[in-house]
Design a protein around this motif. Structure first.
Motif, short mmCIF file in Angstrom:
data_model
loop_
_atom_site.label_atom_id
_atom_site.label_comp_id
_atom_site.label_asym_id
_atom_site.label_seq_id
_atom_site.Cartn_x
_atom_site.Cartn_y
_atom_site.Cartn_z
N THR A 192 0.86 -1.18 0.00
CA THR A 192 0.00 0.00 0.00
C THR A 192 0.90 1.24 0.00
O THR A 192 2.05 1.20 0.43
CB THR A 192 -0.93 0.05 1.22
N LEU A 230 -0.89 -0.04 -4.07
CA LEU A 230 -2.32 0.04 -3.76
C LEU A 230 -2.56 1.25 -2.87
O LEU A 230 -2.06 1.31 -1.74
CB LEU A 230 -2.77 -1.25 -3.04
N GLY A 245 -4.67 2.15 -0.68
CA GLY A 245 -5.71 1.42 0.05
C GLY A 245 -6.51 2.34 0.96
O GLY A 245 -5.99 3.34 1.46
N ASP A 246 -7.76 1.96 1.18
CA ASP A 246 -8.54 2.74 2.15
C ASP A 246 -8.10 2.41 3.58
O ASP A 246 -8.61 2.98 4.55
CB ASP A 246 -10.05 2.58 1.95
N SER A 247 -7.08 1.53 3.71
CA SER A 247 -6.43 1.33 5.00
C SER A 247 -5.81 2.64 5.48
O SER A 247 -5.42 2.75 6.64
CB SER A 247 -5.34 0.24 4.89
N ASP A 297 -8.38 2.25 -4.18
CA ASP A 297 -9.54 1.62 -3.51
C ASP A 297 -10.78 2.48 -3.67
O ASP A 297 -10.72 3.70 -3.53
CB ASP A 297 -9.24 1.51 -2.01
N LYS A 353 -10.21 -0.84 -6.96
CA LYS A 353 -10.50 -2.09 -6.20
C LYS A 353 -11.84 -1.94 -5.49
O LYS A 353 -12.13 -0.90 -4.90
CB LYS A 353 -9.38 -2.38 -5.20
N HIS A 403 -11.96 -8.08 -4.32
CA HIS A 403 -11.37 -8.27 -2.98
C HIS A 403 -12.30 -9.20 -2.21
O HIS A 403 -13.45 -8.84 -1.93
CB HIS A 403 -11.25 -6.89 -2.31
N VAL A 417 -7.79 -9.62 -4.91
CA VAL A 417 -7.10 -9.67 -3.63
C VAL A 417 -7.82 -10.67 -2.73
O VAL A 417 -9.06 -10.68 -2.66
CB VAL A 417 -7.08 -8.27 -2.96
N GLU A 430 -7.91 -11.86 1.17
CA GLU A 430 -7.42 -11.41 2.49
C GLU A 430 -7.87 -12.36 3.60
O GLU A 430 -9.08 -12.66 3.73
CB GLU A 430 -7.93 -9.99 2.78
N ILE A 473 -3.03 -11.51 1.04
CA ILE A 473 -2.61 -10.85 2.28
C ILE A 473 -3.18 -11.74 3.38
O ILE A 473 -4.39 -11.80 3.59
CB ILE A 473 -3.06 -9.37 2.37
N VAL A 524 0.56 -8.69 -1.00
CA VAL A 524 0.45 -7.29 -0.59
C VAL A 524 0.48 -7.22 0.93
O VAL A 524 0.02 -8.14 1.62
CB VAL A 524 -0.85 -6.63 -1.14
N VAL A 577 0.16 -3.94 4.14
CA VAL A 577 0.00 -2.51 4.44
C VAL A 577 1.39 -1.99 4.82
O VAL A 577 2.06 -2.54 5.71
CB VAL A 577 -1.03 -2.30 5.57
O1 KIV Z 1 -6.94 -0.95 2.02
C1 KIV Z 1 -6.03 -1.77 1.95
O2 KIV Z 1 -4.88 -1.52 2.33
C2 KIV Z 1 -6.34 -3.08 1.41
C3 KIV Z 1 -5.31 -4.16 1.59
C4 KIV Z 1 -5.36 -4.65 2.97
C5 KIV Z 1 -5.46 -5.25 0.61
O3 KIV Z 1 -7.38 -3.29 0.88
#
Ligand code: KIV
Length: 264
Positions: A22, A41, A43-45, A83, A112, A136, A179, A181, A202, A212, A214
């Motif tokens: 990410t 990525l 990511g919305d993380s 994302d 994603k 995902h 993906v 997870e 992941i 992948v 984070v």
């Molecule tokens: O938002 C994110 O970082 C993700 C990963 C955990 C795959 O979707």
């Protein structure tokens, strides 16, 4: 030259592992690009690791557009996936297209979307209109309250079968990557063996076409509790960010990460 979805599909066919981390800003995008990451990525993380929320649910489309723009300015080579945040793709395919178009215009080469069968129509709508989509499956963090927490998915036989079916459905709808997870390694292996598009794991074992993590987890800068599938590459690389990222790329490409200790 920019890595494309065709490059990633060729890597899958050639048995070359795909590396993904990410990324949320321009400086790290340049660093990860230079380290040879194939895909970044957005990511919305970022809701957890940048914004300090307990989940990804508060992340907005505006946040995703902003961070995708930052990453796109820093990365000249890696394939960028953005994302789609919670609430921006579930209502209608038309609504999803308008929102995905903003993320693509911000510099992503793919969006994603979390979820299985219920996303079929939306994924078809987007891919038929020129927006590549990554699916995902498994632990989908936007559904954390529905799932009853951040738990491993697909352990029961019927749940595993549903996920195998969902992976096939996503592919048929046009998803160009999936993906997986927090699912048992054996299930990820079955999904990967049946897939004709790359699977990126992941917490899904070593058999996926790529991996992948984070970024803030593998660099050990996120203070929260770490999942079993996270390896502290910063520690393994004696404290250098560049070396930690380089080691991740090397271990994923060499099939040494994830190990059994990171898998379910
Ligand atoms: O938002 C994110 O970082 C993700 C990963 C955990 C795959 O979707």
């Amino acid at each position: 030259m920019r890595t494309t979805l065709s490059t990633l599909h060729k890597m899958m066919r050639d048995g070359d592992k795909i590396t993904m981390l990410t990324c949320y800003d321009a400086s790290f995008a340049t660093l990860l690009d230079d380290a040879g990451l194939d895909t970044l990525l957005v990511g919305d993380s970022l809701g957890n690791v940048l914004q300090g929320h307990e989940s990804t649910l508060p992340v907005s489309l505006r946040d995703m557009v902003y961070h995708t723009q930052c990453v796109a300015r820093g990365a000249k080579r890696a394939f960028i996936i953005g994302d789609m945040p919670f609430g921006t793709f579930q209502v209608s395919p038309q609504d999803a297209f308008r929102n995905a178009a903003e993320i693509m215009a911000a510099g992503a080469q793919m969006v994603k979307i979390e979820g299985g069968r219920p996303m079929l129509e939306t994924i078809s709508f987007l891919t038929e209109r020129g927006i590549p989509v990554c699916g995902h499956l498994g632990l989908t963090p936007q559904s954390v309250h529905q799932l009853g927490g951040y738990r491993v998915q697909g352990r029961a036989e019927d749940a595993a079968q549903r996920m195998l079916d969902d992976a096939r459905i996503l592919e048929q709808a046009g998803a160009g990557m999936i993906v997986l997870e927090a699912i048992p390694a054996v299930l990820a292996s079955q999904i990967t063996a049946a897939a004709t598009v790359p699977t990126i794991g992941i917490g899904a074992g070593a058999d996926c076409h790529g991996q992948v993590l984070v970024l803030h987890d593998m660099l050990d800068v996120y203070p929260g509790k770490k999942a079993k599938f996270v390896k502290n590459f910063m520690k393994a690389a004696a404290g250098s960010i560049q070396d930690a990222v380089g080691l991740y790329v090397k271990e994923v490409r060499g099939g040494r990460f994830p190990g059994r200790e990171h898998s379910f």
